[in-house]
Design a protein around this motif. Sequence first.
Motif, mmCIF file in Angstrom:
data_model
loop_
_atom_site.group_PDB
_atom_site.id
_atom_site.type_symbol
_atom_site.label_atom_id
_atom_site.label_comp_id
_atom_site.label_asym_id
_atom_site.label_seq_id
_atom_site.Cartn_x
_atom_site.Cartn_y
_atom_site.Cartn_z
ATOM 1 N N LEU A 73 0.825 -1.205 0.000
ATOM 2 C CA LEU A 73 0.000 0.000 0.000
ATOM 3 C C LEU A 73 0.858 1.253 0.000
ATOM 4 O O LEU A 73 0.562 2.230 -0.697
ATOM 5 N N ALA A 74 1.913 1.251 0.770
ATOM 6 C CA ALA A 74 2.791 2.427 0.828
ATOM 7 C C ALA A 74 3.373 2.738 -0.537
ATOM 8 O O ALA A 74 3.545 3.916 -0.896
ATOM 9 N N SER A 250 -8.464 3.365 -8.542
ATOM 10 C CA SER A 250 -8.706 4.754 -8.159
ATOM 11 C C SER A 250 -7.407 5.540 -8.302
ATOM 12 O O SER A 250 -6.311 4.974 -8.233
ATOM 13 N N ALA A 251 -7.520 6.852 -8.508
ATOM 14 C CA ALA A 251 -6.354 7.725 -8.595
ATOM 15 C C ALA A 251 -6.809 9.147 -8.276
ATOM 16 O O ALA A 251 -8.015 9.419 -8.170
ATOM 17 N N ASP A 264 -1.006 8.058 -7.133
ATOM 18 C CA ASP A 264 -1.640 7.302 -6.048
ATOM 19 C C ASP A 264 -2.662 6.303 -6.587
ATOM 20 O O ASP A 264 -3.742 6.116 -6.014
ATOM 21 N N GLU A 265 -2.319 5.629 -7.686
ATOM 22 C CA GLU A 265 -3.229 4.657 -8.279
ATOM 23 C C GLU A 265 -3.350 3.440 -7.373
ATOM 24 O O GLU A 265 -2.355 2.859 -6.955
ATOM 25 N N HIS A 266 -4.586 3.054 -7.098
ATOM 26 C CA HIS A 266 -4.873 1.929 -6.202
ATOM 27 C C HIS A 266 -5.726 0.906 -6.930
ATOM 28 O O HIS A 266 -6.776 1.241 -7.502
ATOM 29 N N ASN A 306 -7.754 8.622 -1.128
ATOM 30 C CA ASN A 306 -6.495 8.075 -0.650
ATOM 31 C C ASN A 306 -6.426 6.582 -0.982
ATOM 32 O O ASN A 306 -7.401 5.860 -0.775
ATOM 33 N N PRO A 307 -5.311 6.087 -1.522
ATOM 34 C CA PRO A 307 -5.249 4.659 -1.858
ATOM 35 C C PRO A 307 -5.467 3.735 -0.664
ATOM 36 O O PRO A 307 -5.849 2.580 -0.843
ATOM 37 N N THR A 308 -5.260 4.229 0.550
ATOM 38 C CA THR A 308 -5.451 3.413 1.749
ATOM 39 C C THR A 308 -6.792 3.664 2.428
ATOM 40 O O THR A 308 -7.046 3.139 3.515
#
Length: 446
Positions: A73-74, A250-251, A264-266, A306-308
């Motif tokens: 995740l980081a 998501s971004a 921050d692509e998740h 936020n990706p997290t």
Amino acid sequence: MKTLITFFICVCTFAGFNAQNSDGVGRSIPQPSPEILTLNEQETALKAAGDIEGLKLNRLAQAAAWQKIDPTLAAEFKPNNVIQNDLDKITGFSQDRSETFSKNDSRWATDLQINPFFVNDGVDIDLALDGTIYIASYIMKPGTFDEIYIYKSINNGTSFSLWGTASTPDNMTKMKLSLMDKGATKYLFITYSSESGKLQNLRFNLAGGPLSSETIATDVKLFDIDVDYEFAAAAQLYAIYTKSDDGLYSARSASNSTGFSWGDEHYLSVGAKEIAFTYGKGSTFLSYIGYATGNHYFISNSGYNNPTGWSAARTLITADVNESKYISLRAERRPYSDYRVVCFVSRKQNSPTIKFRGWAEIITSGSATREVVTGLYPTNVLHWDSWSKKVDGNTAITASFVTEEDRVFYVTDYNNLNFAFEVQISDQQVLVGPAKSAIASDVNNY
């Protein structure tokens, strides 16, 4: 009397999807540490203060804090890796002009014809904080550049002028219009996807001048986008998209780049064949139709895409109960701890003789709390769209849809748990086909 500004189009589309065995189990986000929770609170305060340097340091600190818990995740706290080698081929400008478009054909009755050209696909509408209406559409031109036209009204839709244009080297598949107009420098964004899989962001200065362009991601199939509205100096755009494997991502744009510098692509580890996305107040929300099962899901994000920040998915309804299509999602402007989101959707029982009916679901914070509202809207309901004011505490949402067989365009209103019955907008039934988009918004009492 409320005058509604609407724009409808007729389009045929065809799509094919990759085969998958399931929708996916989703990513499991570990519990954040006290350090991360403190950093999240600081992020909101820094955005409100417009502290760009502080936000950069805060983001790096969030990544370092997550490194202690989940290095994968980081690692998502990074810029998107895209090749931007065709930006010089995109041209365009914006400026106020004198020509005004108005009704010039008796077939339109009391409707206003804005675009004098034939629109194949793609239309969107948004309203500036000062009440100015912007409408954008694009024209597909096989063998040459697709063209985008942006129209502006400063008199509650009585007349429109051509405000901006853009010419792209892409065959466009979808387009969204967003406004970032809280700060001293105000921007209009056109975000579009192309047949080649590129997700492109075009930025116009509302004061006029040439546009800027940036590629958000590649290999994209579906997308939706929204913008925060509270922050004059640290505004961001947020996006959801699927890629060629139908996986959901998501971004977000950087807090110091006014809609650009995406990262921050998740990867959410789920597959989707339809998506809807909205910003609330400091938080984002996602609804999607599972690619393999057809189940209807909802996910929330506690902080600025936020990706997290993503929650586990809630199942709103399974496809063995009702088929769901044409979703649209819109949030009241409430803090995440007390969020309330409305999902508009067309549903029907799994029978060839039963037609889609318009439903609306109110989804709230807490343990899977939601209120299902049914029976409000007629059968044959297609292609929902929705819009809400960019004002703290706003609970009013406008939604629209087209009915398939009688070809009528409707608008309905929601406000603080109450739904209004639909109002017919199109003047003549022959005007409206089974459009891909039925767009609606409102300005104050207009």
